[in-house]
Design a protein around this motif. Structure first.
Motif, short mmCIF file in Angstrom:
data_model
loop_
_atom_site.label_atom_id
_atom_site.label_comp_id
_atom_site.label_asym_id
_atom_site.label_seq_id
_atom_site.Cartn_x
_atom_site.Cartn_y
_atom_site.Cartn_z
N ILE A 124 34.25 84.01 -16.52
CA ILE A 124 34.73 83.87 -14.97
C ILE A 124 33.98 84.70 -14.19
N ARG A 125 33.12 84.15 -13.43
CA ARG A 125 32.38 84.91 -12.55
C ARG A 125 32.88 85.30 -11.33
N ASP A 126 33.79 84.28 -10.84
CA ASP A 126 34.39 84.64 -9.62
C ASP A 126 35.78 84.68 -9.60
N GLU A 127 36.39 85.95 -9.88
CA GLU A 127 37.93 85.86 -10.44
C GLU A 127 38.75 85.50 -9.14
N ALA A 128 38.36 86.12 -7.77
CA ALA A 128 38.96 85.66 -6.55
C ALA A 128 39.02 84.39 -6.21
N LYS A 129 38.16 83.53 -6.45
CA LYS A 129 38.02 81.89 -6.24
C LYS A 129 39.00 81.42 -7.30
N LEU A 130 39.07 81.77 -8.52
CA LEU A 130 39.79 81.33 -9.49
C LEU A 130 41.53 81.40 -9.12
N ARG A 131 41.63 82.61 -8.74
CA ARG A 131 42.90 83.04 -8.07
C ARG A 131 43.41 82.00 -6.81
N ARG A 132 42.39 81.94 -6.04
CA ARG A 132 42.70 81.16 -4.63
C ARG A 132 42.74 79.66 -5.19
N ILE A 133 41.97 78.99 -5.86
CA ILE A 133 42.06 77.74 -6.22
C ILE A 133 43.41 77.42 -7.06
N ALA A 134 43.65 78.57 -7.79
CA ALA A 134 45.14 78.02 -8.65
C ALA A 134 46.34 78.31 -7.65
N ALA A 150 44.32 81.36 -15.39
CA ALA A 150 43.00 80.42 -15.87
C ALA A 150 43.52 79.23 -16.85
N ARG A 151 44.62 79.64 -17.74
CA ARG A 151 45.17 78.79 -18.71
C ARG A 151 45.84 77.52 -17.88
N ILE A 232 36.90 68.92 -8.59
CA ILE A 232 37.05 69.78 -9.80
C ILE A 232 35.68 70.51 -10.34
N GLY A 233 34.68 69.50 -10.61
CA GLY A 233 33.33 70.04 -10.90
C GLY A 233 32.68 71.10 -10.20
N THR A 234 33.02 70.89 -8.89
CA THR A 234 32.58 71.92 -8.05
C THR A 234 33.31 73.11 -7.81
N GLU A 235 34.49 73.28 -7.84
CA GLU A 235 35.40 74.33 -7.89
C GLU A 235 35.22 75.25 -9.17
N LEU A 236 35.32 74.24 -10.30
CA LEU A 236 35.34 75.18 -11.47
C LEU A 236 33.65 75.71 -11.61
N SER A 237 32.75 75.07 -11.37
CA SER A 237 31.38 75.33 -11.41
C SER A 237 31.20 76.55 -10.71
N ASP A 238 31.74 76.75 -9.25
CA ASP A 238 31.77 78.15 -8.72
C ASP A 238 32.73 79.06 -9.31
N ILE A 239 33.66 79.02 -10.02
CA ILE A 239 34.47 80.14 -10.52
C ILE A 239 33.53 80.56 -11.89
N GLY A 242 29.66 81.14 -10.08
CA GLY A 242 29.58 82.03 -8.81
C GLY A 242 29.50 81.05 -7.76
N VAL A 243 30.18 81.53 -6.64
CA VAL A 243 30.09 80.74 -5.35
C VAL A 243 28.66 80.80 -4.82
N PRO A 244 27.89 79.86 -4.21
CA PRO A 244 26.68 79.84 -3.49
C PRO A 244 26.60 80.72 -2.38
N THR A 245 25.65 81.40 -2.13
CA THR A 245 25.43 82.15 -0.87
C THR A 245 24.08 81.88 -0.44
N PRO A 246 23.73 81.85 1.05
CA PRO A 246 22.47 81.66 1.38
C PRO A 246 21.41 82.44 0.64
N SER A 247 20.38 81.85 0.34
CA SER A 247 19.17 82.63 -0.21
C SER A 247 17.83 81.78 -0.11
N MET A 248 16.66 82.15 -0.09
CA MET A 248 15.44 81.41 -0.18
C MET A 248 14.94 81.12 -1.51
#
Ligand code: SF4
Ligand code: MSK
Length: 631
Positions: A124-134, A150-151, A232-239, A242-248
């Motif tokens: 789980i790379r983004d704990e904060a997002k997991l808790r937020r979505i849950a 998470a369970r 679900i695919g998007t949100e769990l992929s972020d969790i 990682g949530v995408p952030t701008p990059s080049m």
């Protein structure tokens, strides 16, 4: 009669594509364009959608001409053109919804494997997002141990696929008015698998023989995709990743390097491609590549698994759908590693013309003639290392005389998740809405989807994007439109110079491009979520917003499902070519007009990108006026 072969200039707007088409022709390699010529003209009945193979009293076909005798106006069972077209379209939508949603389910399985301790390759790379979505889904997420939360999230997501719910979990993101409308129309999606199964049931002989009723369920099925399976695919992929952030990053075939081992990841799901990338970054595999005389390993993206890795890891993009065959033709690709969806079966034959290893990784997407690695959460990294080693070893077989890398890569900016957009705006949508109210940004159009060899590659994707930003309409790009926009120089902040004065000023102030890359095909759910957030902020329905959607060069069942859930959510949606529904006046009228009265949006079909821009502009103008804003 053989038709004259079209020039490469007619097939694609890109120099990298044209060069590789010339090389393919010189080397006798057949491409999708060649096969399209062989398949043309297509069967008229199939184009109109009036063939039925749903039972063995048939197959049946309905004549497009109404004859006095009434001959060929009904199938053996008595189904007419309306019923047959609606049934076919319903199944088409079900296929697309199944593709996205099964992808979403695979992410739940990975999260489950993490929770149950069956894998250490994923975390789980983004704990904060997991808790937020849950918490958003009603789970007690604040104080409890992460794995307990998470369970519960795993259970919650699986439940969305079942039959016991009255509506799927993320539907609460839609405005109340919209949800009430869906309820009234019998369109509320209750469960992903349920709506897909019911679509198949309804279209069996002797079930739903009322075209509008079938289409209502097609919309419900698509809504289950957009507001659940894909979401679900998007949100769990972020969790998990990682949530995408701008990059080049960079794009086009120039991202392939003459002196590196080149691995292309292709398909949709980041579960495997993330592991390939991680393995390719390991020192021992880089050392192995160097031992073979390469300077390193390049992992490049194709189609949507490329988009997933571009958004989160900034990997370079080799190309979109019609570049997948041509990438191999460079002669510089050691391995194409695929998961599923949009992978042309022809890649096996084309890889066979070079030293390229074509490697499949999913039990549900096997290709005869491919090298298969059966990848699961428990063995993913181990297998990924073997795949990268195989690519490294293939480098020794590369024939430098056959290598041609036709262009230099172009820069692109990526990573615009909703979280990143909100962050750029200082945590609130207000500055964005102020720009909309002031007319600096007149509206938003999501340009999404594919390439189709029936259309000069990317001419419509790019033509429409350019025409819209000139009119101060911000473009959101996903899927294969990403690489198109990137190659056209639209995904960099400097592209603000191509925008109208209002949009130019906003982009310059924020340092962002006028076309924002928001991810892969399943990430269109990010755009639906954003529409919900904006509508809720303004206290209106999605259909009241100055927004539109377009898929100018679409080809797939999945793109049709996206279009259908966009329309059913209240977003006016342009298609560059029609689905196979024109054999039914009832279905065609409903798609182009009747849906407007039901859900407040409809489809529009227009092949010319400039005329399409006029249609979308007119729509945005009308919506702005209705909101009391200057057009
Ligand atoms: Fe023909 Fe009806 Fe069977 Fe379709 S379901 S193949 S129209 S008999
Ligand atoms: S990959 S569905 S060709 S966008 Fe998502 Fe590209 Fe279309 Fe596939």
């Amino acid at each position: 009669m053989t038709r004259e072969q079209r020039s490469v200039e007619e097939l694609s707007i890109w120099e990298d594509a044209r060069s590789m088409l010339r090389k393919a022709r010189a080397e006798g390699v057949e491409t999708a364009w060649d096969r399209l010529e062989q398949q043309t003209p297509h069967c008229t009945f199939c184009e109109l959608g009036t063939t039925c193979r749903n039972c063995v009293m048939g197959p049946c076909r309905i004549s497009p001409k109404a004859t006095k005798s009434g001959k060929l106006q009904r199938g053996v069972c008595g189904a007419d053109a309306d019923v047959i077209v609606a049934r076919n379209f319903g199944r088409f939508i079900a296929g697309g919804s199944a593709g996205h949603s099964d992808h979403g389910r695979d992410l739940i399985e990975v999260l489950e494997a993490i929770v149950e301790g069956e894998t250490t390759d994923y975390a789980i790379r983004d704990e904060a997002k997991l808790r937020r979505i849950a918490a958003e889904l009603g789970i007690d997420a604040a104080e409890r141990p992460l794995m307990d939360v998470a369970r519960d999230l795993v259970d919650e997501c699986y439940s969305d696929f079942g039959s016991r719910r009255k509506s799927v979990g993320f539907l609460a993101r839609a405005p109340e008015k919209r949800r009430a409308l869906w309820e009234k129309l019998g369109m509320t999606p209750r469960g992903v698998d349920r709506e897909i199964a019911e679509m198949m049931h309804r279209t069996h002989m002797g079930c739903d023989n009322d075209a509008p009723n079938t289409l209502i369920h097609a919309a419900r099925c698509a809504l289950a995709d957009g507001w659940s399976g894909s979401m679900i695919g998007t949100e769990l992929s972020d969790i998990i990743f990682g949530v995408p952030t701008p990059s080049m990053s960079t794009a086009n075939l120039g991202i392939l390097k003459k002196d590196t081992v080149n691995i292309l990841v292709h398909g949709h799901n980041p579960v495997v491609s993330e592991m390939i990338l991680a393995a390719a970054r390991e020192p021992q595999l880089i050392a192995a590549a160097k031992a073979h005389g390469a300077s390193g390993i390049t992992v490049g993206g194709l189609c949507c698994t490329g988009n997933e890795l571009l958004m989160r890891q900034g990997i370079p993009m080799a190309g979109n759908h019609l570049m997948t065959e041509l990438a191999i033709v460079t002669g510089a690709v050691e391995a194409v590693v695929v998961d599923y969806q949009c992978i042309m079966p022809s890649l096996v034959q084309i890889a066979g013309c070079y030293h390229t290893r074509f490697i499949t990784t999913a039990g549900k997407a096997r290709f005869t003639g491919a090298i298969h690695f059966d990848i699961h959460p428990h063995n993913a990294m181990e297998e990924a290392r073997k795949i990268v080693q195989m690519a490294v070893d293939a480098f020794a077989e590369r024939d430098p005389k056959r290598v041609e890398i036709p262009v230099e890569p172009v820069r692109i900016m990526t990573g615009f998740s909703n979280e990143a957009i909100l962050n750029a705006l200082g945590g609130s949508l207000t500055p964005l809405l102020d720009a909309v109210k002031a007319g600096s940004i007149r509206g938003f159009v999501a340009i999404v989807g594919c390439n189709n060899p029936k259309i000069q590659q990317d001419s419509a994707n790019v033509g429409l994007a350019k025409a819209l930003i000139e009119r101060d309409i911000m473009v959101l790009a996903t899927g294969c439109v990403t690489t198109a926009a990137g190659k056209a120089g639209l995904l960099v902040p400097e592209a603000a110079s191509m925008a109208g004065p209002g949009l130019k000023a906003v982009c310059t102030a924020l340092g962002i491009p006028p076309v924002l890359h928001m991810g892969s095909c399943v990430d269109n759910s990010r755009i639906m979520h954003l529409c919900g957030l904006i509508a809720n902020e303004l206290g209106v329905d999605i259909s009241d917003l100055p927004v539109g959607a377009s898929s100018p060069e679409w080809y797939s069942e999945k793109a049709a499902a996206i279009g259908m859930y966009a329309v059913a959510s209240g977003v006016y949606t342009h298609l560059g070519l029609p689905p196979n529904i024109l054999g039914s006046q009832t279905v065609t009228d409903l798609a182009l007009n009747g849906l407007e009265g039901l859900v407040g949006a409809s489809f529009a079909v227009e092949p010319d990108p400039l005329k399409a821009a006029d249609l979308l502009d007119a729509r945005i103008r009308a919506k702005r006026e209705a909101l009391g804003l200057k057009p």
